[in-house]
Motif scaffolding. Structure first.
Motif, PDB file in Angstrom:
ATOM      1  N   GLY A   1      36.543  54.447  52.854  1.00  0.00           N
ATOM      2  CA  GLY A   1      36.972  54.631  51.477  1.00  0.00           C
ATOM      3  C   GLY A   1      38.187  55.541  51.382  1.00  0.00           C
ATOM      4  N   PHE A   2      38.200  56.601  52.214  1.00  0.00           N
ATOM      5  CA  PHE A   2      39.357  57.500  52.230  1.00  0.00           C
ATOM      6  C   PHE A   2      40.612  56.734  52.664  1.00  0.00           C
ATOM      7  CE2 PHE A   2      36.002  60.680  53.977  1.00  0.00           C
ATOM      8  CZ  PHE A   2      35.371  60.729  52.750  1.00  0.00           C
ATOM      9  N   ALA A   3      40.464  55.968  53.753  1.00  0.00           N
ATOM     10  CA  ALA A   3      41.612  55.222  54.291  1.00  0.00           C
ATOM     11  C   ALA A   3      42.041  54.117  53.340  1.00  0.00           C
ATOM     12  CB  ALA A   3      41.261  54.633  55.656  1.00  0.00           C
ATOM     13  N   ARG A   4      41.082  53.532  52.611  1.00  0.00           N
ATOM     14  CA  ARG A   4      41.440  52.477  51.646  1.00  0.00           C
ATOM     15  C   ARG A   4      42.403  53.025  50.609  1.00  0.00           C
ATOM     16  NH1 ARG A   4      43.594  49.927  48.789  1.00  0.00           N
ATOM     17  NH2 ARG A   4      42.947  48.285  47.342  1.00  0.00           N
ATOM     18  N   ARG A   5      42.142  54.236  50.134  1.00  0.00           N
ATOM     19  CA  ARG A   5      43.019  54.819  49.115  1.00  0.00           C
ATOM     20  C   ARG A   5      44.350  55.261  49.713  1.00  0.00           C
ATOM     21  NH1 ARG A   5      41.486  58.204  43.829  1.00  0.00           N
ATOM     22  NH2 ARG A   5      43.523  59.056  43.307  1.00  0.00           N
ATOM     23  N   ALA A   6      44.321  55.797  50.907  1.00  0.00           N
ATOM     24  CA  ALA A   6      45.541  56.358  51.499  1.00  0.00           C
ATOM     25  C   ALA A   6      46.395  55.312  52.202  1.00  0.00           C
ATOM     26  CB  ALA A   6      45.171  57.457  52.496  1.00  0.00           C
ATOM     27  N   LEU A   7      45.758  54.374  52.898  1.00  0.00           N
ATOM     28  CA  LEU A   7      46.486  53.468  53.793  1.00  0.00           C
ATOM     29  C   LEU A   7      46.441  52.018  53.351  1.00  0.00           C
ATOM     30  CD1 LEU A   7      45.164  55.008  57.154  1.00  0.00           C
ATOM     31  CD2 LEU A   7      47.212  55.659  55.864  1.00  0.00           C
ATOM     32  N   GLY A   8      45.817  51.724  52.213  1.00  0.00           N
ATOM     33  CA  GLY A   8      45.778  50.358  51.724  1.00  0.00           C
ATOM     34  C   GLY A   8      44.602  49.564  52.272  1.00  0.00           C
ATOM     35  N   LYS A   9      44.526  48.298  51.896  1.00  0.00           N
ATOM     36  CA  LYS A   9      43.387  47.457  52.245  1.00  0.00           C
ATOM     37  C   LYS A   9      43.237  47.261  53.747  1.00  0.00           C
ATOM     38  CE  LYS A   9      43.713  44.915  47.875  1.00  0.00           C
ATOM     39  NZ  LYS A   9      43.995  43.617  47.230  1.00  0.00           N
ATOM     40  N   THR A  10      44.347  46.999  54.430  1.00  0.00           N
ATOM     41  CA  THR A  10      44.258  46.775  55.880  1.00  0.00           C
ATOM     42  C   THR A  10      43.853  48.049  56.600  1.00  0.00           C
ATOM     43  OG1 THR A  10      45.984  45.077  55.724  1.00  0.00           O
ATOM     44  CG2 THR A  10      45.496  45.956  57.913  1.00  0.00           C
ATOM     45  N   GLY A  11      44.469  49.176  56.232  1.00  0.00           N
ATOM     46  CA  GLY A  11      44.095  50.454  56.843  1.00  0.00           C
ATOM     47  C   GLY A  11      42.654  50.799  56.575  1.00  0.00           C
ATOM     48  N   GLY A  12      42.161  50.501  55.359  1.00  0.00           N
ATOM     49  CA  GLY A  12      40.765  50.755  55.042  1.00  0.00           C
ATOM     50  C   GLY A  12      39.830  49.920  55.887  1.00  0.00           C
ATOM     51  N   PHE A  13      40.169  48.639  56.050  1.00  0.00           N
ATOM     52  CA  PHE A  13      39.304  47.767  56.845  1.00  0.00           C
ATOM     53  C   PHE A  13      39.256  48.209  58.309  1.00  0.00           C
ATOM     54  CE2 PHE A  13      38.696  44.202  59.722  1.00  0.00           C
ATOM     55  CZ  PHE A  13      37.448  43.770  59.326  1.00  0.00           C
ATOM     56  N   VAL A  14      40.420  48.508  58.896  1.00  0.00           N
ATOM     57  CA  VAL A  14      40.459  48.909  60.308  1.00  0.00           C
ATOM     58  C   VAL A  14      39.654  50.185  60.509  1.00  0.00           C
ATOM     59  CG1 VAL A  14      41.943  49.665  62.199  1.00  0.00           C
ATOM     60  CG2 VAL A  14      42.645  47.756  60.763  1.00  0.00           C
ATOM     61  N   THR A  15      39.760  51.128  59.575  1.00  0.00           N
ATOM     62  CA  THR A  15      38.973  52.366  59.671  1.00  0.00           C
ATOM     63  C   THR A  15      37.488  52.054  59.576  1.00  0.00           C
ATOM     64  OG1 THR A  15      40.776  53.584  58.614  1.00  0.00           O
ATOM     65  CG2 THR A  15      38.624  54.659  58.696  1.00  0.00           C
ATOM     66  N   GLY A  16      37.105  51.215  58.609  1.00  0.00           N
ATOM     67  CA  GLY A  16      35.703  50.846  58.475  1.00  0.00           C
ATOM     68  C   GLY A  16      35.176  50.125  59.696  1.00  0.00           C
ATOM     69  N   LEU A  17      35.996  49.253  60.280  1.00  0.00           N
ATOM     70  CA  LEU A  17      35.596  48.542  61.494  1.00  0.00           C
ATOM     71  C   LEU A  17      35.398  49.515  62.651  1.00  0.00           C
ATOM     72  CD1 LEU A  17      35.128  45.872  63.008  1.00  0.00           C
ATOM     73  CD2 LEU A  17      37.604  45.749  63.391  1.00  0.00           C
ATOM     74  N   ALA A  18      36.289  50.504  62.767  1.00  0.00           N
ATOM     75  CA  ALA A  18      36.175  51.506  63.832  1.00  0.00           C
ATOM     76  C   ALA A  18      34.881  52.294  63.703  1.00  0.00           C
ATOM     77  CB  ALA A  18      37.387  52.441  63.787  1.00  0.00           C
TER      78      ALA A  18
END
Length: 468
Positions: A86-103
């Motif tokens: 959720g943090f990355a979704r707001r800061a890095l956009g949809k792709t960044g949020g997904f990659v963070t969530g996947l990690a």
């Protein structure tokens, strides 16, 4: 979605709110990690010697400290079950949020799989099972039993986790009492140096780098506390203090184990042990203490196994609710627990153990995923501090972006270190990232749910930006 359809969608995909206070959150933070004190860390000695692992403990402890401070701030501002994603979704956009969530999801699938193999080791060390029972049967039984408890209810599960963690903490205290009289500095450095090595670093600098992932094992999972945000009573206040307090406890317990186990029975013994605390006490001729720690050590392993399954299911729930994964996985029944996510976590974990058959490799896979997520979470803190300084934050990171910049750099180093331990395991996770990102870009990004909390946070940020 129409309003009524939206309401029905989220009613079927909601968690039980207000069930977790700060004490349970602190216990959750410790229980995520405490198994790392009982098994797994000692393989770092086999890679880098005692000093190499000690340096790894300090460096990775610093990385976690920086990351935890950043996460504490972000969780006070964006308290959702998605946490890091959720943090990355707001800061890095949809792709960044997904990659963070996947990690994060890779970490929370691989880590309990590794711990399940350590649970089997400790069970067989007790000698209580009939001859011929395979290790894999214990792994399957662990998944079945504890996923069933999670499905029953979150409040019950977290209270049980706290009790189990308390027993494990007593076991660590008993271990310390038994090993302090046996301590000798000479035993820390009893590994014969290899070519290019020395008494202090028997496998050289490369060995010390290879020890980094095992330094992480002392702290792996602590960042999962914010995943309980939607079930917490006061997430903006309780999550920051709980995750920081839990981190302090883990620094103390981790260093005591690292110092006393090798200093009491020797680094040579510890580097190859499958049940290091039990073997250390037996080697020191404390069989009664060893028996107690063996039994209670199972509680420590179960505590982390239990809590990491919880964390993985909440991450899968959040990603599914927002449409990054199939939304059916976010369905919650009358007990308000994501049963399908829990079951899928269990199936994948069992398959991983059957295929990989190596707890050491599974640790490396979990660490790779974790370190990628730490790098992205630290980057998210830096971006949001720069781009949204006015964001309402209930807690501020000491040192600000300097702290999380250090965490980001150390996370990148730690990610690279996994290739020094097991190239095949690291490459396997890299392939998972490639396939997962392809799935997102080709399919999932077109099926996101606009009113999911993480998406709402992002839309609010965009609206505020347009008003400025």
């Amino acid at each position: 979605m129409k309003n009524e359809a939206q309401q029905e969608y989220f009613e079927k995909r909601s968690l039980k709110q207000g069930t977790v206070g700060w004490v349970l959150l602190t216990g959750l933070g410790v229980s995520y990690v405490i198994s790392g004190d009982f098994s797994g860390w000692n393989y770092g000695i086999a890679n880098g010697g005692w000093l190499g692992l000690c340096v790894a403990f300090v460096a990775m402890g610093l990385m976690y400290g920086c990351t935890v401070f950043g996460i504490a701030e972000l969780s006070s501002a964006l308290p959702t079950a998605g946490a890091g994603y959720g943090f990355a979704r707001r800061a890095l956009g949809k792709t960044g949020g997904f990659v963070t969530g996947l990690a994060v999801l890779i970490e929370y699938v691989c880590a309990p799989a590794a711990i399940s193999t350590f649970i089997a080791n400790y069970v067989f060390e007790l000698g209580i099972l009939p001859e011929g029972v395979p290790h894999f049967a214990v792994v399957v039984a662990a998944y079945v039993i504890f996923i069933a408890v999670h499905i029953f209810g979150v409040g019950e599960a977290l209270k049980l986790m706290l009790a189990i963690t308390a027993v494990a903490a007593v076991a660590l205290l008993v271990f310390a009492v038994g090993m302090i009289p046996e301590f000798s500095v000479d035993r820390l450095f009893d590994i014969a140096p290899a070519a290019g090595g020395s008494t202090l670093l028997p496998f050289g600098v490369a060995g010390a780098i290879a020890a980094l992932p095992f330094g992480i094992w002392f702290f792996l999972g602590i960042e999962g506390v914010p995943l309980a945000a939607e079930e917490a009573r006061d997430p903006r206040r309780d999550i920051p203090r709980s995750i920081i307090f839990a981190m302090g406890i883990l620094v103390i317990t981790g260093f005591c184990v690292l110092l006393l186990a090798a200093g009491g029975s020797g680094s040579q013994v510890m580097g190859t042990s499958t049940a290091p605390l039990v073997d250390a006490l037996n080697d020191a001729d404390h069989p009664s203490f060893a028996l107690f720690v063996n039994v209670a050590g199972l509680f420590g392993l179960v505590a982390s196994f239990f809590s990491l399954i919880y964390a993985g299911s909440r991450q899968m729930f959040a990603l599914s609710r927002a449409g990054y994964l199939p939304s059916v996985l976010a369905l919650t029944g009358s007990r308000k627990t994501p049963a399908l996510s829990l079951l899928l976590i269990g199936v994948i974990g069992i398959v991983l153990v059957a295929v990989v058959q190596d707890g050491d490799a599974l640790i490396n896979m979990a660490v790779f995923g974790a370190c990628v997520s730490y790098a992205l979470m630290n980057l998210s803190h830096i971006v949001l501090r720069r781009r949204e300084p006015q964001m309402d934050r209930g807690y501020l990171t000491p040192g600000g972006v300097f702290t999380t910049t250090l965490g980001l750099l150390l996370s990148c180093v730690a990610t690279c270190s996994t290739f020094f331990v097991d190239v095949a395991a690291a490459v396997a996770v890299l392939v998972m990232f490639v396939l997962g990102t392809a799935y997102f870009l080709l399919y999932a990004r077109f099926h996101l749910v606009a009113n999911a909390p993480e998406e709402e946070f992002a839309r609010l940020a965009e609206a505020e930006s347009d008003l400025r």
